[in-house]
Every structure is written in structure tokens, then in C-alpha cells.
Design a protein around this motif. Structure first.
Motif, mmCIF file in Angstrom:
data_model
loop_
_atom_site.group_PDB
_atom_site.id
_atom_site.type_symbol
_atom_site.label_atom_id
_atom_site.label_comp_id
_atom_site.label_asym_id
_atom_site.label_seq_id
_atom_site.Cartn_x
_atom_site.Cartn_y
_atom_site.Cartn_z
ATOM 1 N N VAL A 141 -3.069 6.650 -10.946
ATOM 2 C CA VAL A 141 -3.302 7.016 -9.552
ATOM 3 C C VAL A 141 -4.340 6.086 -8.919
ATOM 4 C CG1 VAL A 141 -4.295 8.795 -8.060
ATOM 5 C CG2 VAL A 141 -2.594 9.426 -9.768
ATOM 6 N N ILE A 142 -5.405 5.814 -9.648
ATOM 7 C CA ILE A 142 -6.452 4.920 -9.129
ATOM 8 C C ILE A 142 -5.888 3.528 -8.881
ATOM 9 C CG2 ILE A 142 -8.631 3.767 -9.691
ATOM 10 C CD1 ILE A 142 -9.412 6.339 -11.219
ATOM 11 N N LEU A 143 -5.081 3.019 -9.824
ATOM 12 C CA LEU A 143 -4.492 1.696 -9.660
ATOM 13 C C LEU A 143 -3.520 1.671 -8.481
ATOM 14 C CD1 LEU A 143 -3.994 -1.201 -10.546
ATOM 15 C CD2 LEU A 143 -2.378 -0.351 -12.279
ATOM 16 N N ALA A 144 -2.706 2.717 -8.345
ATOM 17 C CA ALA A 144 -1.743 2.776 -7.234
ATOM 18 C C ALA A 144 -2.467 2.813 -5.893
ATOM 19 C CB ALA A 144 -0.835 3.996 -7.386
ATOM 20 N N VAL A 145 -3.523 3.610 -5.801
ATOM 21 C CA VAL A 145 -4.288 3.689 -4.556
ATOM 22 C C VAL A 145 -4.939 2.342 -4.242
ATOM 23 C CG1 VAL A 145 -6.324 4.730 -3.465
ATOM 24 C CG2 VAL A 145 -4.694 6.171 -4.708
ATOM 25 N N ALA A 146 -5.464 1.685 -5.262
ATOM 26 C CA ALA A 146 -6.087 0.376 -5.056
ATOM 27 C C ALA A 146 -5.071 -0.644 -4.555
ATOM 28 C CB ALA A 146 -6.729 -0.105 -6.361
ATOM 29 N N LEU A 147 -3.872 -0.635 -5.133
ATOM 30 C CA LEU A 147 -2.834 -1.572 -4.699
ATOM 31 C C LEU A 147 -2.382 -1.264 -3.271
ATOM 32 C CD1 LEU A 147 -0.682 -1.888 -7.950
ATOM 33 C CD2 LEU A 147 -1.957 -3.719 -6.831
ATOM 34 N N MET A 148 -2.265 0.017 -2.938
ATOM 35 C CA MET A 148 -1.898 0.381 -1.568
ATOM 36 C C MET A 148 -2.957 -0.092 -0.584
ATOM 37 S SD MET A 148 0.047 4.068 -1.432
ATOM 38 C CE MET A 148 -1.215 5.026 -2.233
ATOM 39 N N ALA A 149 -4.223 0.121 -0.929
ATOM 40 C CA ALA A 149 -5.307 -0.302 -0.039
ATOM 41 C C ALA A 149 -5.293 -1.821 0.142
ATOM 42 C CB ALA A 149 -6.649 0.157 -0.607
ATOM 43 N N PHE A 150 -5.037 -2.543 -0.946
ATOM 44 C CA PHE A 150 -4.988 -4.005 -0.886
ATOM 45 C C PHE A 150 -3.853 -4.477 0.029
ATOM 46 C CE2 PHE A 150 -2.917 -7.826 -2.631
ATOM 47 C CZ PHE A 150 -3.931 -8.759 -2.438
ATOM 48 N N ILE A 151 -2.659 -3.881 -0.127
ATOM 49 C CA ILE A 151 -1.512 -4.299 0.685
ATOM 50 C C ILE A 151 -1.719 -3.940 2.147
ATOM 51 C CG2 ILE A 151 0.961 -3.961 1.069
ATOM 52 C CD1 ILE A 151 1.273 -3.543 -1.941
ATOM 53 N N ILE A 152 -2.259 -2.737 2.394
ATOM 54 C CA ILE A 152 -2.513 -2.333 3.781
ATOM 55 C C ILE A 152 -3.523 -3.278 4.431
ATOM 56 C CG2 ILE A 152 -3.536 -0.525 5.216
ATOM 57 C CD1 ILE A 152 -2.360 1.503 3.221
ATOM 58 N N MET A 153 -4.499 -3.718 3.663
ATOM 59 C CA MET A 153 -5.547 -4.567 4.204
ATOM 60 C C MET A 153 -5.062 -6.004 4.438
ATOM 61 S SD MET A 153 -9.369 -5.178 2.654
ATOM 62 C CE MET A 153 -9.569 -3.396 2.530
ATOM 63 N N PHE A 154 -4.294 -6.543 3.490
ATOM 64 C CA PHE A 154 -3.914 -7.954 3.554
ATOM 65 C C PHE A 154 -2.426 -8.171 3.852
ATOM 66 C CE2 PHE A 154 -7.639 -7.837 0.722
ATOM 67 C CZ PHE A 154 -8.476 -8.710 1.412
ATOM 68 N N GLY A 155 -1.650 -7.077 3.930
ATOM 69 C CA GLY A 155 -0.228 -7.204 4.217
ATOM 70 C C GLY A 155 0.082 -6.910 5.675
ATOM 71 N N PRO A 156 1.325 -6.590 5.978
ATOM 72 C CA PRO A 156 1.742 -6.295 7.366
ATOM 73 C C PRO A 156 1.300 -4.896 7.799
ATOM 74 C CG PRO A 156 3.604 -6.034 5.897
ATOM 75 C CD PRO A 156 2.468 -6.519 5.045
ATOM 76 N N THR A 157 0.024 -4.738 8.072
ATOM 77 C CA THR A 157 -0.573 -3.410 8.329
ATOM 78 C C THR A 157 0.137 -2.660 9.451
ATOM 79 O OG1 THR A 157 -2.699 -4.331 7.640
ATOM 80 C CG2 THR A 157 -2.722 -2.209 8.793
ATOM 81 N N LYS A 158 0.338 -3.340 10.571
ATOM 82 C CA LYS A 158 0.936 -2.682 11.726
ATOM 83 C C LYS A 158 2.343 -2.183 11.411
ATOM 84 C CE LYS A 158 2.021 -3.367 16.638
ATOM 85 N NZ LYS A 158 1.998 -4.328 17.770
ATOM 86 N N PHE A 159 3.120 -2.998 10.708
ATOM 87 C CA PHE A 159 4.481 -2.590 10.367
ATOM 88 C C PHE A 159 4.457 -1.393 9.418
ATOM 89 C CE2 PHE A 159 8.412 -2.544 7.992
ATOM 90 C CZ PHE A 159 9.369 -2.822 8.955
ATOM 91 N N ILE A 160 3.524 -1.379 8.470
ATOM 92 C CA ILE A 160 3.425 -0.273 7.521
ATOM 93 C C ILE A 160 3.130 1.038 8.250
ATOM 94 C CG2 ILE A 160 2.030 0.686 5.645
ATOM 95 C CD1 ILE A 160 1.723 -2.195 4.589
ATOM 96 N N VAL A 161 2.158 0.993 9.155
ATOM 97 C CA VAL A 161 1.795 2.201 9.907
ATOM 98 C C VAL A 161 2.962 2.674 10.771
ATOM 99 C CG1 VAL A 161 0.276 3.157 11.681
ATOM 100 C CG2 VAL A 161 -0.661 1.645 9.905
ATOM 101 N N ASN A 162 3.543 1.734 11.527
ATOM 102 C CA ASN A 162 4.668 2.084 12.400
ATOM 103 C C ASN A 162 5.882 2.548 11.586
ATOM 104 O OD1 ASN A 162 3.143 1.402 14.614
ATOM 105 N ND2 ASN A 162 4.022 -0.646 14.839
ATOM 106 N N GLY A 163 6.130 1.861 10.482
ATOM 107 C CA GLY A 163 7.279 2.205 9.645
ATOM 108 C C GLY A 163 7.165 3.593 9.048
ATOM 109 N N TYR A 164 5.953 3.963 8.624
ATOM 110 C CA TYR A 164 5.769 5.292 8.041
ATOM 111 C C TYR A 164 5.950 6.381 9.092
ATOM 112 C CZ TYR A 164 3.666 9.220 5.559
ATOM 113 O OH TYR A 164 3.450 10.433 4.964
#
Length: 553
Positions: free
Chosen positions: A287-310
Motif C-alpha cells: 500500500v505504501i509503495l502504491a501510494v508513493a507511485l501514485m503521488a509520483f505520477i500525479i506530481m510528474f505525469g499528466p496531472t490535469k488529465f488524471i484529475v479530469n479523467g477520474y
């Protein structure tokens, strides 16, 4: 219908199960239980056919799969939908306050409990499928959605369809109403922690002993073993592919063998250590690793698309929930997607109910239903958006960057195509591979433990029986991948066939779950006005009498 009041409600789950199901000390493997021979014998026959009659086995599986999907697909769709709706009603009503497991408070804290739930039920499929399914629906739009030139909407529709398959209905069938039935009948009435217990309210004592009960247990063991062995085999195949792509490690059977042996060692040791140690440690880490990876992708990935897509993906799914859940317009597509997933999750249903019952003592029905049927699906949808939505954003920005790697239904190819476009691609890819392995290990240890519980008839099976089933499932996976991917694929497809009898084992929980919840609510005095309301009413009546007396005076 059996009389549920036939056992002393003060029995904490020891009496009946001990007298009926506890094996002798010398029967360390549960050899006296016919379910052991039925389930083990079937798996052996399957493996032998895969070795010596692969074409015949493939033909049988294909015919059985098609027949199961076409004949029982509509029933499964209605079963999952009804389970979700009824579970929500039970959790929302006064029955939601019922405390399960005959304990005044939970024996496991919230984080540990939810970590084990998420890691066991989401499993390794939640990583590779999170990357691959959205891009699959993006490339080829699901039939419930019309083709559209709006590429953004097409991506949101793809996420929405993925959410349907891994969301509310999938989670509800593996641990809502069935868990309520099992927990009451085991902890309050003393019946064994076995799939046959789900049918006790219908058939009574007849189902608890003899070969009928053993066959019921064996069907559920084979279903969950197939659903666990398949991912273990695919872990070897997919991780070997990833290591070859990243480091040039030969993608051979030897590499796959080493990966699976490592996984076997991990989940068997975890299963032996029990719920309080290995399973909790691995689940917490994952769970800790999954949350860390999600935080990393949200921070450095397509943040706006992730938020809008969800947001829009969940909204689109809710808006089209009934049409997607009941869609029957394309049986071929349904067999490859919705009905396939429903069969897969149904196969896990009875054994997951037992596992959830084992870790959820002291929880209220509302806590259980809210977590399993609402919170967990929404978190799963967010995970799919972070991983799969990132892939869709990359594909929209650079057509072919993900879809090309996915060609031929290459699940690890889609995941690596996504991670390679993120910052620190090598480290990110390795972390996702580790995450996948631990997800599958947590599923392996929980199912090893649960099968051992069913075979032994004890809440804490001995280390020998846990080791046996852990190694047996791993060795089966090794044998099947040694024959090529076809053997594992056949076993994976076979779980849809096993879902046919298992779905009928789950069916009575639709009415037994609410009935038992109401009975428990009465037993726990939850239908009486609470003390505050009563005291307030008494005070008002006293004041009114005093006023009347003053007026008379």
C-alpha cells in the motif's frame, strides 16, 4: 429452509466446527477430508491433460468457456447487480449497526485491515490490467459507447468501462452479503469456515457433512486455485518479458522459473507466519509503495488529465451504470470482457468471503459494506486513472506510444510503454514490477491460508498444510508455463467455467444476507430506541404530567 436458531447464539464459533471438522493430529494435510481429494485430484488431471493432451484440453476449455459465458452470462450480470444493490440497502439501514464476529471491537486496526483487503482483492491484475484495459477500450471503443471523434471523450469512456469491470460490482460479489452470512454462521452459530456454510440456511445439516458438502468446497477450492495459479504463472511470463526489455535478461523458461520460485517462497512463508505478521507486513509495504507511485505520477505525469479523467470517468460510469451492467448487445464482446471478469470474480467469491470473515471480526456491517462496496471501488478507479489514464494521456499526445506496445494484447508491454515515458523510467519500471510481484504474493498467501482453513477445518491451520498448498499452486504454475503460455491461459479461462456452480453457491446470500442481518439486529437490540431518545421522551412525559398537575391545582 434451515432454522438458524438451532444453535446456541452464545457459541463463539468453537462448538460445531470443532466437533464436526477438526481433523485428528495425525491428519496434518487434511487427507481425511474428501474435498482434498476432489480438488487436488481435479488439478492433477488438469495438469496431466495439459502435458499429454493439450489440444483436447484447449478444445474442451474453449467450448466450456463459450457455453458458460453465453448461457450464464445474463444470470451473472443480474447476480452481481443485485448483490451490490442489496448490500448497500443492508449497510444503509439500521442493520448497518450490527457488529459482526462476536467481538465488541475490531481485532485489527483500520489501516492493516484495509491494506490486506486491497492487496488481496486487487491482486496483480490491478497493475497490468490498470495499464492495459483503458488503452484497449480506447483503441476499440466498447459497444455500449458509440464511436466518437472527440478523442478526449473517447478516453474518458475507456476509463469508465474499466471502472465498471473493476469497481462496485466486482468488489461487492467477493465480500459483502456472503461475508455477513459466513461471519454469523461461524462466529455466532459455530458452523465451519467453509464454502458449504453459505448453503446451510437452505439445506440445513445435510450440507455440513458427507460428500455433498465436500463437493461444494472442492468446486470453490478449484475455482480460487485456478484464479491464483493463473496470475502466478503470468507473473513469471510478464516479469520475464519486462526484465528482458529493461536489462536484456533472456526471456526464457529459466528466468520465469526463478521468478516463480521466488514468489512461491515469499507467499508460502507469509502464509505460514499468519495474519498478524507476514500478510500484514507485505500488505502494508504494498500500500505504501502504491501510494508513493501514485503521488509520483500525479506530481510528474499528466496531472490535469488524471484529475479530469477520474472525475468524468466516475461520472460517466455512474450515469451509464445500469446500461453497462445489463448490456447484452454483443455476446462476443461480453465473453471477452464483462462476463469474463464476472466469472473470474465469482470464482473467488466464497473463498474471499471466508478470508474477509477471518480478518473482519468486530467490524459493523456498515463498515464492511462501505469499505468493500464503495471506498475500495473508488480507490481502485483512482488507481486505474493514475496508471491507465496516464497511458491514455501519453497516447493522445503521441499516437502509438502506448497502443503499439500493447498490440497482441501485451499487458506488460503497455505498462512499460507508460513507465518509460515518466521521469526516472528505469527506477519507475522496476518499482512497478516489484509492486506487481508483491500484489500477487499477497493474493497467493491469503488464498493459501484460506484453502488450508477449508481443508483442515481450523481457523489456524498447521504450517505443513499451508506449505503444501502454497508449493502445490506454485509448482502447478511452473508446469503449465513450461508448456508455453497456452497452459496458463487455459487455466485462467477455466475459472469462468467453475463460476457456474460457484454462482449458485453465492445466490442464496441475496436473501439470507439481509435476513441474517435483521436477525442479528434484533439480537443486538438495535431496533429499540436508543437510550438518549428514551431518556428524552421520559423527561418530556414527566414534564407534561407536572404541568397538568399544576393546572389542576
Amino acid at each position: 429452509m434451515a432454522d438458524l436458531k438451532g444453535f446456541d447464539s452464545k457459541d463463539s464459533g468453537q462448538g460445531r466446527s470443532v466437533s464436526t471438522d477438526k481433523t485428528a493430529d495425525t491428519d496434518t494435510l487434511g487427507l481425511k477430508n474428501p474435498a482434498f481429494w476432489y480438488s487436488g485430484g481435479f488439478i492433477i488431471v488438469f495438469v496431466l491433460m495439459a502435458i499429454f493432451a493439450e489440444e483436447r484440453l484447449s478444445t474442451i476449455i474453449d467450448l466450456g468457456f463459450t457455453w458458460s459465458a453465453n448461457v450464464f452470462g445474463p444470470f451473472w450480470q443480474l447476480l452481481l447487480l443485485a448483490t451490490f444493490v442489496i448490500a448497500l440497502a443492508v449497510g444503509a439501514g439500521r442493520t448497518g449497526r450490527v457488529i459482526l464476529g462476536n467481538l465488541p471491537k475490531p481485532e485489527m486496526d483500520n489501516f492493516k485491515w484495509m491494506a490486506i483487503l486491497f492487496c488481496t482483492l486487487l491482486a496483480g491484475g490491478g497493475v497490468f490490467w490498470a495499464a492495459a484495459e483503458p488503452i484497449a477500450h480506447f483503441v476499440s471503443a466498447p459497444p455500449v459507447y458509440a464511436e466518437t471523434a472527440d478523442i478526449q471523450q473517447r478516453a474518458f469512456n475507456a476509463l469508465s468501462q474499466s471502472f465498471m469491470h473493476w469497481g462496485f460490482l466486482a468488489w461487492s460479489i467477493v465480500g459483502s452479503l456472503t461475508a455477513i452470512v459466513v461471519m454469523h454462521l461461524h462466529y455466532d452459530k459455530g458452523l465451519p469456515l467453509k464454502p458449504r456454510t453459505l448453503l446451510y440456511p437452505v439445506f440445513g445439516d445435510r450440507v455440513l457433512t458427507g460428500h455433498t458438502g465436500a463437493i461444494i468446497d472442492a468446486c470453490c477450492i478449484v475455482a480460487v486455485a485456478a484464479g491464483t495459479i493463473g496470475p502466478i504463472g503470468f507473473l513469471g511470463l510478464q516479469t520475464s518479458y519486462a526484465l528482458n526489455t529493461l536489462f536484456g535478461v533472456p526471456d526464457t523458461f529459466t528466468t520465469q522459473l526463478i521468478i516463480i520460485v521466488f514468489a512461491i517462497a515469499l507467499y508460502t512463508l507469509s502464509a505460514i507466519s499468519g495474519l498478524a505478521r507476514g500478510m500484514q507486513i507485505l500488505s502494508r509495504f504494498n500500500v505504501i509503495l502504491a501510494v508513493a507511485l501514485m503521488a509520483f505520477i500525479i506530481m510528474f505525469g499528466p496531472t490535469k488529465f488524471i484529475v479530469n479523467g477520474y472525475i468524468q470517468g466516475v461520472g460517466t460510469m455512474v450515469h451509464n451504470f445500469i446500461p453497462m451492467a445489463t448490456f447484452r448487445g454483443d455476446e462476443g464482446w461480453l465473453g471477452g470482457w464483462t462476463v469474463f471478469f464476472w466469472g473470474w470474480f465469482l470464482g473467488y467469491g466464497p473463498m474471499m468471503a471466508i478470508f474477509i470473515a477471518r480478518i473482519s471480526r468486530g467490524r459493523t456491517i456498515r463498515q464492511l459494506i462501505t469499505t468493500v462496496c464503495i471506498i475500495a471501488p473508488l480507490v481502485t478507479c483512482f488507481w486505474f486513472t493514475v496508471v491507465g489514464g496516464t497511458g491514455l494521456a501519453f497516447e493522445i499526445a503521441n499516437p502509438g506510444s502506448v497502443s503499439t506496445a500493447f498490440e497482441g494484447f501485451n499487458l506488460p508491454g503497455a505498462l512499460l510503454a507508460i513507465t518509460q515515458q515518466l521521469p526516472f523510467p528505469l527506477i519507475t519500471s522496476l518499482l512497478f514490477i516489484i509492486l506487481t510481484m508483491v500484489f500477487i504474493v499477497t493474493t497467493g498467501d491469503s488464498m493459501t491460508y484460506t484453502i488450508s482453513v477449508v481443508i483442515s477445518g481450523e481457523r489456524e491451520p498447521n504450517a505443513i498444510i499451508r506449505t503444501f498448498w502454497g508449493i502445490m499452486m506454485g509448482v502447478t504454475a511452473i508446469v503449465l508455463i513450461s508448456l508455453g503460455e497456452g497452459g496458463v491461459t487455459a487455466l485462467q479461462s477455466f475459472i469462468v467455467i467453475t463460476a457456474v456452480p460457484v454462482s449458485f453457491i453465492l445466490l442464496p446470500s441475496l436473501w439470507n444476507g439481509p435476513k441474517i442481518a435483521q436477525q442479528m439486529a434484533h439480537d443486538q437490540d438495535l431496533y429499540r430506541p436508543n437510550r438518549v431518545e428514551t431518556d428524552h421522551r421520559i423527561a418530556e412525559e414527566k414534564l407534561a404530567k407536572e404541568n397538568i398537575t399544576k393546572e389542576i391545582d
